[in-house]
Design an enzyme around this catalytic site. Structure first.
Site, PDB file in Angstrom:
ATOM      1  CG  HIS A  11      19.965  -6.608 -20.353  1.00 17.50           C
ATOM      2  ND1 HIS A  11      18.710  -6.089 -20.180  1.00 17.50           N
ATOM      3  CD2 HIS A  11      20.085  -7.624 -19.471  1.00 17.50           C
ATOM      4  CE1 HIS A  11      18.095  -6.775 -19.221  1.00 17.50           C
ATOM      5  NE2 HIS A  11      18.902  -7.704 -18.774  1.00 17.50           N
ATOM      6  CB  VAL A  36      30.394 -29.061  -4.072  1.00 17.80           C
ATOM      7  CG1 VAL A  36      31.763 -28.843  -3.447  1.00 17.80           C
ATOM      8  CG2 VAL A  36      30.518 -29.357  -5.558  1.00 17.80           C
ATOM      9  NE  ARG A  95      17.629  -9.320 -10.165  1.00 20.76           N
ATOM     10  CZ  ARG A  95      16.408  -9.042  -9.721  1.00 20.76           C
ATOM     11  NH1 ARG A  95      16.104  -9.258  -8.461  1.00 20.76           N
ATOM     12  NH2 ARG A  95      15.510  -8.547 -10.535  1.00 20.76           N
TER      13      ARG A  95
END
Lengths: 583, 117, 420
Positions: free
Chosen positions: A138, A273, A416
């Protein structure tokens, strides 16, 4: 008082005022919310409302909703198993998560005499948001002024040109075009032009990001038509952001990782982890499913799981709320139909929090519609629903009505990793020495990635001033041959050198056996069919692996010397074949 | 007694009506003689061709496609196929080579349908 | 770079390409070359181990492999060059063909005529718009067939089949015989997509249920397929809310249609018929570019291999005639149009001067109809008629028209199917 402001807004917002929400505010201005609501969307709405209250640094949203059941994670058994196994390792820096951010940071830090281990829970790098990204670099115009996102986006965009040369990945800068159909928009854009030219925009806070964005151009109706003749209708004009770039996100991620490896970094795949141990207020050990790693620095780039990692060191001051984004890819027959990622003003009902998508183009020339933005409670929810595609098609339809639904060759989604402030969180922990947060990295995380690496590099250097630069640092990387991009003469030479390049495996994308063997034997080996696809494009075309799938499987089995039945589609237990038919 | 079948002899897929009357089996709906024979068989003792693969130690290929030389009783199909799955043949094999002679006394041989090195 | 001059290059060594190459050779073409991407000829027939092929062509029931082998044996009696494991990467408009393989590298071929015989490919899950996650265990029927019949692997234990076309039906039987439990065949449309005889011998024989007007709407499982959601659809093919049902399975087999493979045709910018999704061809199966022919499933997806071979023969003979300058390339084309209840007709156009005694027309109907008559018209003038008891969209109709009857008046031919 922040607390009063928060309570006030919760009580005065319809739809949520009836809920009993517990609010506590720390001296660092972190608001923690508790309570039970009816629906997941209320959890998210409340989180955003509170995050937007002036003075709130971030929100830990522990509200639960009746419509979803999120299981508490308990790693105790697995931790014990690792401790019993007793495998110990040592390094200077542990990076958790090999997405675009983790890989960029690994590369930035590999310049120094540091022993770096990157841990990745999946069977491949870049398997989460990175691979499901639209590949847009972007221009930085749309980021909210004053945010970290805005700053790193501009910087990252600028760094990409050199990075693409150093690491030999494809970067195109077609620019990004927004067109408009209303007279009122024509006026708006005239004002913008005026503000930019005169520099007056700097005096208005909300215009500052726009003022800082380089390479903006105003196009007349004719210029728009000339640039993109296939756009729907007759736009009255357009606004071109010339610095917009496009890349294959995985290719960038992979190039960064490979260069880090060339400089000594170690990548451990399939490594999760489980816990992080501290001594005297500093990070000490990272416990994974395979070993205990002692280290001085831990960098948390765990994407949607960043809040859970932060919790392991008792420094969770943000909550990640997953937001799904679906993308559709259009058949290459449409190559050249659009040259510029394009949008129509006022068309997409974009969520105010996520950069919504539009019509984009991949470096290979496929049209790409999307992504969507759908809040979900499930961090693994990579499904695509009918509503996603309707939304995507609507976006595409706004740009052109010629591309039809049946030209879509595939659609997929990613998650996201958004926090409630909807900004990047990149900082050294104020509570635990040696722990660095790199969280909330969502769009424009890909565009910002080089700048994220740079920023974390500075934080690490500041923490440890004794770090020295490597004398033999390798700053560049060369990719393995890409057969389809070569001239016929060079293709011929390549086959003579290595006949494996003479056998085409994926016909849709023209990918050779040689390229697939390269992928399987790469520094980060592709051990699944999807991993081969990401590195080589085999199976990315219109038949979606129908023809080449069995052949790719065979090559993986042969190169890794494993039975066919152990080859997976995408790691884990995603086996393609159940068993041999006669035995 | 009347039964209805779809003829599987050819792609025309005629709908057959088969009736038994005084020791005679009448087939209607067929368009050819083969259809009539199929209808009669289907009424008294349904027969099918057998096609499957057997394991082969070949140079490149690992399965050898086979076919029965004539139709075999339908109800024996599954068992015969299971018998064939226990076999491993050695390459090279030529199309038409007999893999199993007179399988389970059905009178049908199982032969290779592909040449494999 | 290796440079080769040939008279006819045939792209694809499946049933269409084999028939085309043999016919071109028989008709006196000197140098014929087949380019085959696989290591053996026969194309997809090699994985079709079931019987039912060749009744029209050879008068007996053969397996797919045997059908292919008959042609391969015949081909071997001629001097026809075959390039195996070789793929065509590009065709230029001057008919230069670029192909490649391991031993020769890039090969530049200069043919006088080209026969396109690339076949077709399967529609994918994305094209069937199945929602949900993207786990392993979702495969097209052809891929499953290859894994089972050629490679000898079973891709699952419990399977759901979407699509009742012939491949779906054949695979239902095949998987059952291999010990995979087939939980059902689901079909979006309200009538089956495959031949009735395949429903009889592949489903009925094995007690496998077919569910019409029902489709798979969603896949579950992030890593390996854990199940699918099926639902009933209304007459507009929209999902009926409340009919969703979850089925636990680890394999979803997609038999949701075939699409002609026309990437090379597109490079040549041939005229494509939107109805067949293949190049528009004339009575010689010549495309819109002179000297470029097309045969078999590249033109339209045929349901019988016998038809594929026939079109191969027509194209092969056409190419031979073209090379001998026996074709009139100037005469105005007469179009052949789809009339009532006809969805497409192949060939789409003819040149009267090039017709041989009979003109075969290949077409499908739009809707099922009983007691019908196929009619071929020149305006009001019915030049051909034939009764059919029943016509179905999945079953292609072939009519051979005596060419003496064509061309009385210079007007398009219209093919219609009407109730009588």
């Amino acid at each position: 008082m922040i607390k009063n402001k928060v309570i006030n807004i919760l009580q005065n917002t319809s739809d949520i005022s009836h809920y009993e929400i517990g609010v506590s505010v720390s001296k660092e201005k972190i608001v923690t919310l508790t309570g039970i609501v009816e629906e997941w969307k209320d959890v998210v709405n409340i989180g955003h409302l509170v995050a937007n209250v002036k003075g709130v640094k971030n929100v830990v949203n522990d509200i639960t909703s009746k419509d979803v059941n999120i299981k508490e994670v308990n790693n105790d058994i697995e931790i014990k198993a690792t401790l019993d196994k007793g495998v110990k390792e040592e390094c200077d820096v542990v990076i958790i998560g090999a997405g675009i951010s983790g890989c960029s940071i690994a590369r930035s830090l590999s310049k120094y005499n540091l022993n770096i281990i990157v841990l990745e829970k999946n069977g491949d790098i870049g398997e989460e948001a990175t691979k499901a990204n639209n590949g847009n670099i972007h221009p930085g115009f749309l980021a909210k002024p004053g945010t970290l996102k805005a700053k790193l986006n501009l910087r990252g965009n600028k760094l990409y040109t050199q990075l693409s040369k150093d690491l030999d990945f494809e970067l195109k800068r077609p620019g990004s075009l927004v067109v408009f159909h209303n007279e009122s928009d024509v006026k708006k854009f005239k004002v913008l032009k005026f503000l930019k030219k005169t520099g007056l925009g700097y005096f208005i806070k909300s215009f500052r990001q726009y003022m800082k964005t380089p390479g903006l151009k105003w196009l007349s109706a004719e210029e728009v038509k000339q640039k993109e003749p296939n756009l729907r209708g007759n736009p009255l004009g357009g606004f071109l952001m010339t610095t917009m770039g496009i890349v294959e996100p995985f290719e960038v991620c992979y190039a960064l990782a490979e260069n880090a490896i060339a400089n000594g970094a170690t990548f451990k795949l399939n490594t999760k982890v489980l816990d992080i141990r501290k001594t005297n207020g500093a990070v000490n050990e990272v416990i994974t499913n395979n070993s205990v790693i002692s280290c001085e620095t831990v960098i948390n780039c765990a994407g949607v799981y960043a809040d859970e990692i932060a919790k392991m060191v008792d420094d969770k001051f943000y909550t990640i709320h997953p937001r799904r984004g679906a993308i559709a890819i259009i058949d290459k027959n449409r190559k050249g139909f659009l040259n510029t990622p394009s949008g129509v003003l006022g068309r997409s009902d974009r969520s105010h929090n996520s950069k919504g998508g539009g019509a984009s183009v991949t470096p290979e020339g496929n049209l790409l519609w999307g992504p969507t933005a759908v809040e979900t409670h499930d961090k693994e929810d990579k499904s695509v629903e009918a509503s996603d595609l309707d939304y995507i098609l609507n976006l595409g339809q706004g740009v052109t009505d010629q591309v039809k639904k049946n030209e879509i060759i595939t659609f997929f989604s990613g998650i996201r990793a958004a926090d409630y402030k909807e900004d990047f969180i990149i900082e050294a922990s104020k509570k635990v020495r040696g722990f660095i947060h790199v969280a909330g990295i969502q769009s424009p995380g890909l565009a910002a990635a080089p700048a994220v690496g740079e920023m974390v590099e500075k934080i690490v250097l500041k923490q440890n001033r004794l770090i020295t630069k490597k004398l033999n640092y390798i700053s560049t990387r060369k990719r393995t041959p890409i057969f389809r991009d070569l001239s016929r003469e060079l293709q011929d030479e390549l086959i003579k050198e290595n006949p494996n390049y003479g056998r085409v495996i994926c016909r849709c994308e023209l990918i050779t056996e040689g390229e697939i063997i390269d992928a399987v034997n790469a520094p980060i080996p592709a051990t699944s069919i999807d991993a081969v696809k990401r590195r080589s494009r085999a199976g990315m075309g219109r038949c979606q692996g129908g023809f080449c799938g069995p052949r790719v499987l065979e090559i993986i089995a042969k190169e890794l010397n494993i039975p066919h039945t152990e080859v997976t589609l995408k790691g884990g237990d995603s086996y393609v074949l159940h068993k041999e038919s006669r035995s | 007694m009347t039964k209805e079948f779809t003829c599987i002899v050819c792609p025309v897929s005629c709908s057959l009506k088969v009736e038994a009357e005084n020791n005679e089996i009448l087939v209607t709906g067929n368009q050819c003689k083969r259809g009539m024979i199929f209808g009669q068989n289907e009424f008294t003792h349904p027969m099918r061709m057998l096609t499957t693969t057997v394991k082969i130690d070949g140079k490149n290929l690992h399965r050898l496609p086979v076919i029965s030389t004539k139709e075999i009783p339908k109800d024996k199909l599954k068992d015969l196929v299971k018998e064939l799955y226990k076999l491993t043949v050695k390459g090279p094999i030529k199309r038409g080579d007999v893999i199993v002679k007179n399988i389970s006394n059905t009178g049908a041989d199982i032969i290779a349908t592909r040449t494999i090195q | 770079m290796k440079i080769i001059d040939v008279d006819v290059v045939v792209i694809g060594g499946g049933p269409a390409g084999l028939a085309a190459a043999i016919e071109a050779k028989k008709q006196g073409t000197k140098k014929v070359m087949i380019i085959e991407r696989d290591t053996s000829l026969g194309g997809i027939l090699q994985q079709c181990i079931h019987d039912g092929f060749g009744l029209h062509r050879f008068g007996k029931q053969l397996s797919g492999c045997e059908y292919a082998d008959n042609y391969i044996e015949e081909l071997n009696t001629y001097d026809i060059e075959v390039a195996y494991d070789t793929i065509v990467v590009e065709i230029l408009k001057d008919k230069t063909v670029y192909a490649m393989n391991k031993t020769d590298g890039i090969i530049e071929i200069h043919p006088k005529a080209i026969i396109l015989a690339m076949g077709c490919r399967e529609r994918t899950r994305s094209q069937a718009f199945i929602w949900g996650t993207r786990p392993s265990g979702v495969l097209t029927a052809g891929t499953v067939q290859r894994y089972i019949n050629i490679e000898g692997y079973l891709p699952g234990k419990k399977a759901v089949i979407l699509g009742s076309g012939d491949i779906g039906l054949i695979m239902a039987r095949r998987m059952t015989l291999e010990g995979i439990e087939v939980l059902g065949v689901y079909e979006l449309m309200d009538s089956p997509g495959g031949l009735s005889r395949n429903i009889a011998q592949c489903l009925v024989d094995y007690d496998i249920k077919m569910h019409l007007s029902t489709t798979v709407i969603k896949t579950h499982g992030n890593s390996k397929l854990t199940g699918v959601t099926v639902a009933k659809v209304d007459s507009n093919r929209n999902v009926i809310k409340g009919t969703e049902e979850y089925i636990e399975c680890d394999l979803l087999v997609l038999a949701v249609g075939l699409i002609p493979e026309n990437e090379l045709s597109n490079q040549l910018e041939l005229d494509i018929d939107p109805l067949t999704r293949g190049p528009i061809v004339d009575d010689q199966f010549m495309t819109s570019m002179e000297g470029v022919f097309a045969a078999g499933n590249v033109v339209t997806v045929f349901d019988l291999v016998d038809y594929v071979s026939l079109t191969g023969e027509i194209a092969g003979a056409g190419a031979a005639k073209y090379l001998k300058n026996e074709l009139d390339l100037k005469q105005e084309y007469l179009p052949i149009k789809s009339g009532e209840n006809v969805s497409f007709v192949v060939p789409q156009k003819i040149r009267l001067n090039n017709l041989s005694e009979e003109l075969p027309l290949y077409f499908r109907v739009r809707n099922k109809q009983e007691k019908t008559e196929v009619g071929v018209f020149e305006l009001e003038n019915k030049i051909y008629k034939k009764r059919h008891r029943v016509v179905l969209p999945p079953e292609m109709i072939v009519e051979k028209i005596s060419t003496k009857l064509i061309g009385e008046i210079n007007t398009p031919l219209v093919v219609s199917v009407k109730e009588v």
